[in-house]
Scaffold this motif. Sequence first.
Motif, PDB file in Angstrom:
ATOM      1  N   SER A 219      -5.796  -3.589  -5.086  1.00 40.96           N
ATOM      2  CA  SER A 219      -7.197  -3.838  -5.146  1.00 40.96           C
ATOM      3  C   SER A 219      -7.591  -5.437  -5.632  1.00 40.96           C
ATOM      4  O   SER A 219      -8.723  -5.830  -5.256  1.00 40.96           O
ATOM      5  N   SER A 220      -6.537  -5.921  -6.323  1.00 41.93           N
ATOM      6  CA  SER A 220      -6.785  -7.135  -6.847  1.00 41.93           C
ATOM      7  C   SER A 220      -6.416  -8.206  -5.927  1.00 41.93           C
ATOM      8  O   SER A 220      -6.591  -9.518  -6.490  1.00 41.93           O
ATOM      9  N   LEU A 221      -5.510  -8.031  -4.885  1.00 40.82           N
ATOM     10  CA  LEU A 221      -4.911  -9.089  -4.067  1.00 40.82           C
ATOM     11  C   LEU A 221      -6.068 -10.034  -3.451  1.00 40.82           C
ATOM     12  O   LEU A 221      -5.752 -11.142  -3.343  1.00 40.82           O
ATOM     13  N   ALA A 222      -7.161  -9.412  -2.905  1.00 42.30           N
ATOM     14  CA  ALA A 222      -8.137 -10.312  -2.262  1.00 42.30           C
ATOM     15  C   ALA A 222      -8.586 -11.305  -3.513  1.00 42.30           C
ATOM     16  O   ALA A 222      -8.864 -12.743  -2.969  1.00 42.30           O
ATOM     17  N   GLY A 223      -8.838 -11.089  -4.628  1.00 42.50           N
ATOM     18  CA  GLY A 223      -9.270 -11.979  -5.608  1.00 42.50           C
ATOM     19  C   GLY A 223      -8.197 -13.030  -6.042  1.00 42.50           C
ATOM     20  O   GLY A 223      -8.303 -14.104  -6.800  1.00 42.50           O
ATOM     21  N   ARG A 224      -6.869 -12.560  -5.754  1.00 42.64           N
ATOM     22  CA  ARG A 224      -5.937 -13.650  -6.076  1.00 42.64           C
ATOM     23  C   ARG A 224      -5.587 -14.623  -4.747  1.00 42.64           C
ATOM     24  O   ARG A 224      -4.543 -15.273  -4.887  1.00 42.64           O
ATOM     25  N   GLY A 225      -6.307 -14.450  -3.883  1.00 37.18           N
ATOM     26  CA  GLY A 225      -5.940 -15.183  -2.600  1.00 37.18           C
ATOM     27  C   GLY A 225      -4.880 -14.833  -2.028  1.00 37.18           C
ATOM     28  O   GLY A 225      -4.177 -15.849  -1.323  1.00 37.18           O
ATOM     29  N   PHE A 226      -4.440 -13.514  -1.807  1.00 39.32           N
ATOM     30  CA  PHE A 226      -3.050 -13.311  -1.391  1.00 39.32           C
ATOM     31  C   PHE A 226      -3.146 -13.342   0.090  1.00 39.32           C
ATOM     32  O   PHE A 226      -4.103 -12.879   0.828  1.00 39.32           O
ATOM     33  N   THR A 227      -2.236 -13.946   0.734  1.00 36.92           N
ATOM     34  CA  THR A 227      -2.028 -14.042   2.185  1.00 36.92           C
ATOM     35  C   THR A 227      -0.842 -13.546   2.769  1.00 36.92           C
ATOM     36  O   THR A 227      -0.585 -13.825   4.146  1.00 36.92           O
ATOM     37  N   GLY A 228      -0.122 -12.664   1.992  1.00 36.75           N
ATOM     38  CA  GLY A 228       1.083 -12.167   2.497  1.00 36.75           C
ATOM     39  C   GLY A 228       0.863 -10.811   3.150  1.00 36.75           C
ATOM     40  O   GLY A 228      -0.082 -10.427   3.378  1.00 36.75           O
ATOM     41  N   ALA A 229       2.208  -9.687   2.967  1.00 35.50           N
ATOM     42  CA  ALA A 229       2.081  -8.520   3.403  1.00 35.50           C
ATOM     43  C   ALA A 229       2.578  -7.478   2.080  1.00 35.50           C
ATOM     44  O   ALA A 229       3.123  -7.933   1.185  1.00 35.50           O
ATOM     45  N   VAL A 230       1.966  -6.387   2.405  1.00 34.02           N
ATOM     46  CA  VAL A 230       2.640  -5.255   1.325  1.00 34.02           C
ATOM     47  C   VAL A 230       3.429  -4.537   2.254  1.00 34.02           C
ATOM     48  O   VAL A 230       3.172  -3.737   3.276  1.00 34.02           O
ATOM     49  N   ALA A 231       4.697  -4.516   1.681  1.00 34.94           N
ATOM     50  CA  ALA A 231       5.817  -3.470   2.291  1.00 34.94           C
ATOM     51  C   ALA A 231       6.116  -2.270   1.647  1.00 34.94           C
ATOM     52  O   ALA A 231       6.283  -2.356   0.305  1.00 34.94           O
ATOM     53  N   VAL A 232       6.045  -1.189   2.103  1.00 35.52           N
ATOM     54  CA  VAL A 232       6.046   0.217   1.528  1.00 35.52           C
ATOM     55  C   VAL A 232       7.629   0.416   1.387  1.00 35.52           C
ATOM     56  O   VAL A 232       8.465   0.474   2.299  1.00 35.52           O
ATOM     57  N   GLU A 233       8.145   0.512   0.188  1.00 35.97           N
ATOM     58  CA  GLU A 233       9.636   0.641  -0.121  1.00 35.97           C
ATOM     59  C   GLU A 233       9.732   1.661  -1.070  1.00 35.97           C
ATOM     60  O   GLU A 233       9.559   1.617  -2.273  1.00 35.97           O
ATOM     61  N   VAL A 234       9.959   3.014  -0.522  1.00 34.31           N
ATOM     62  CA  VAL A 234       9.937   4.330  -1.102  1.00 34.31           C
ATOM     63  C   VAL A 234      11.269   4.813  -1.011  1.00 34.31           C
ATOM     64  O   VAL A 234      11.730   4.514   0.439  1.00 34.31           O
ATOM     65  N   ALA A 235      12.058   5.680  -1.731  1.00 35.78           N
ATOM     66  CA  ALA A 235      13.089   6.437  -1.427  1.00 35.78           C
ATOM     67  C   ALA A 235      12.850   7.791  -0.947  1.00 35.78           C
ATOM     68  O   ALA A 235      11.996   8.613  -1.547  1.00 35.78           O
ATOM     69  N   THR A 236      13.175   7.919   0.285  1.00 32.52           N
ATOM     70  CA  THR A 236      12.839   9.242   0.980  1.00 32.52           C
ATOM     71  C   THR A 236      14.427  10.087   1.350  1.00 32.52           C
ATOM     72  O   THR A 236      14.420  10.981   1.904  1.00 32.52           O
ATOM     73  N   ARG A 237      15.541   9.380   0.614  1.00 30.84           N
ATOM     74  CA  ARG A 237      16.835   9.917   0.819  1.00 30.84           C
ATOM     75  C   ARG A 237      16.813  11.680   0.655  1.00 30.84           C
ATOM     76  O   ARG A 237      17.615  12.283   0.963  1.00 30.84           O
ATOM     77  N   GLY A 238      16.149  11.744  -0.487  1.00 28.22           N
ATOM     78  CA  GLY A 238      16.217  13.100  -0.790  1.00 28.22           C
ATOM     79  C   GLY A 238      15.226  14.162  -0.220  1.00 28.22           C
ATOM     80  O   GLY A 238      15.040  15.555  -0.369  1.00 28.22           O
ATOM     81  N   ALA A 239      14.607  13.516   0.909  1.00 34.70           N
ATOM     82  CA  ALA A 239      13.705  14.439   1.731  1.00 34.70           C
ATOM     83  C   ALA A 239      14.573  15.733   2.672  1.00 34.70           C
ATOM     84  O   ALA A 239      15.628  15.100   3.004  1.00 34.70           O
ATOM     85  N   LYS A 240      13.998  16.997   2.582  1.00 34.83           N
ATOM     86  CA  LYS A 240      14.737  17.946   3.099  1.00 34.83           C
ATOM     87  C   LYS A 240      14.712  17.867   4.471  1.00 34.83           C
ATOM     88  O   LYS A 240      15.132  18.571   5.016  1.00 34.83           O
ATOM     89  N   SER A 241      13.891  17.241   5.247  1.00 30.44           N
ATOM     90  CA  SER A 241      13.647  17.235   6.718  1.00 30.44           C
ATOM     91  C   SER A 241      13.074  15.927   7.184  1.00 30.44           C
ATOM     92  O   SER A 241      12.278  15.203   6.220  1.00 30.44           O
ATOM     93  N   ARG A 242      13.033  15.524   8.460  1.00 32.84           N
ATOM     94  CA  ARG A 242      12.178  14.538   8.809  1.00 32.84           C
ATOM     95  C   ARG A 242      10.834  14.563   8.655  1.00 32.84           C
ATOM     96  O   ARG A 242      10.095  13.701   8.411  1.00 32.84           O
ATOM     97  N   ALA A 243      10.228  15.833   8.696  1.00 26.65           N
ATOM     98  CA  ALA A 243       8.760  16.247   8.740  1.00 26.65           C
ATOM     99  C   ALA A 243       8.587  15.790   7.085  1.00 26.65           C
ATOM    100  O   ALA A 243       7.479  15.055   6.981  1.00 26.65           O
ATOM    101  N   VAL A 244       9.381  15.983   6.346  1.00 29.67           N
ATOM    102  CA  VAL A 244       8.894  15.580   4.791  1.00 29.67           C
ATOM    103  C   VAL A 244       9.165  14.386   4.545  1.00 29.67           C
ATOM    104  O   VAL A 244       8.125  13.688   3.936  1.00 29.67           O
ATOM    105  N   ARG A 245       9.944  13.380   5.068  1.00 30.23           N
ATOM    106  CA  ARG A 245      10.058  12.170   5.157  1.00 30.23           C
ATOM    107  C   ARG A 245       8.686  11.588   5.774  1.00 30.23           C
ATOM    108  O   ARG A 245       8.495  10.601   5.302  1.00 30.23           O
ATOM    109  N   GLU A 246       8.535  11.897   6.836  1.00 32.38           N
ATOM    110  CA  GLU A 246       7.271  11.405   7.442  1.00 32.38           C
ATOM    111  C   GLU A 246       5.768  11.690   6.620  1.00 32.38           C
ATOM    112  O   GLU A 246       5.218  10.671   6.708  1.00 32.38           O
TER     113      GLU A 246
END
Length: 268
Positions: A219-246
């Motif tokens: 929420s603070s990024l606009a006030g910081r003049g942020f011009t980049g991107a946000v990349a979701v970097e989460v660990a899903t290797r423990g997901a029991k199926s593709r549906a859970v990962r999705e």
Amino acid sequence: MTSRVPVLLSSSSVFPEPTAAAFQLAAALGYDGVEVMVWTDVVSQDAGALRGLSTHYGVPVLSVHAPCLLVTQRVWSPDPWERLRKAAELAETLGAPTVVVHPPFTWQRDYARNFAEGLAAVSDRFTGLRFAVENMYPVRMAGRQFVPYVPGWDPTDAGYPSYTLDLSHCAASHSDPLEMADRMGAGLAHVHLGDGTGEGRDEHLVPGRGTQPCGQLLSSLAGRGFTGAVAVEVATRGAKSRAVREADLRAALEFARQHLPASSPVDA
């Protein structure tokens, strides 16, 4: 002029599925683009293959993570400068504006000794790219703590033109992401969105499932003049199926969109 902050899916978030799966899932779930983690999967190293996936799924590559991990020390070359140059060439070819890079490991003495100067030289060669140095964390093993990076895990101590703020790494280092963003200032170029509990290890939880102020930071990024991107970097290797990962990757995207400003200055 304003535009929405793009939310990318890091290809590391689909591991152990291959890089191609990141494009398929990004398209299916509605991500704005992909961050390619260059690793031992040959597709992640190949501009032609990545361009083909991008075209096929209609999802652009908007950042490239240079091969800085322990398992990628031989990708392309044992020379870290050559790996960084090749990552820059890959980003330039694919039209990605950002290259994510880690601080040097302590045993990379020559690389570490000239890291700031070398990074400046690479930046001068690839003028359209931002080389965003990522905050890391101390490693805790057998009750002991050590820092495997030079000059340390916090890149703001050394000072660089551009930074990547990783919230999971903030949890592992017991540091406040909002304070770190303040220190990064106008150099904050990229965000790795993942959560953590502060237990001293790198967890990369789906945002909202740990203790970090992920929503507040977004929420603070606009006030910081942020011009980049946000990349979701989460660990899903423990997901029991593709549906859970999705489901996890959908939840992460929904969290990001919920907390990001509707628009952000692009020429601030």
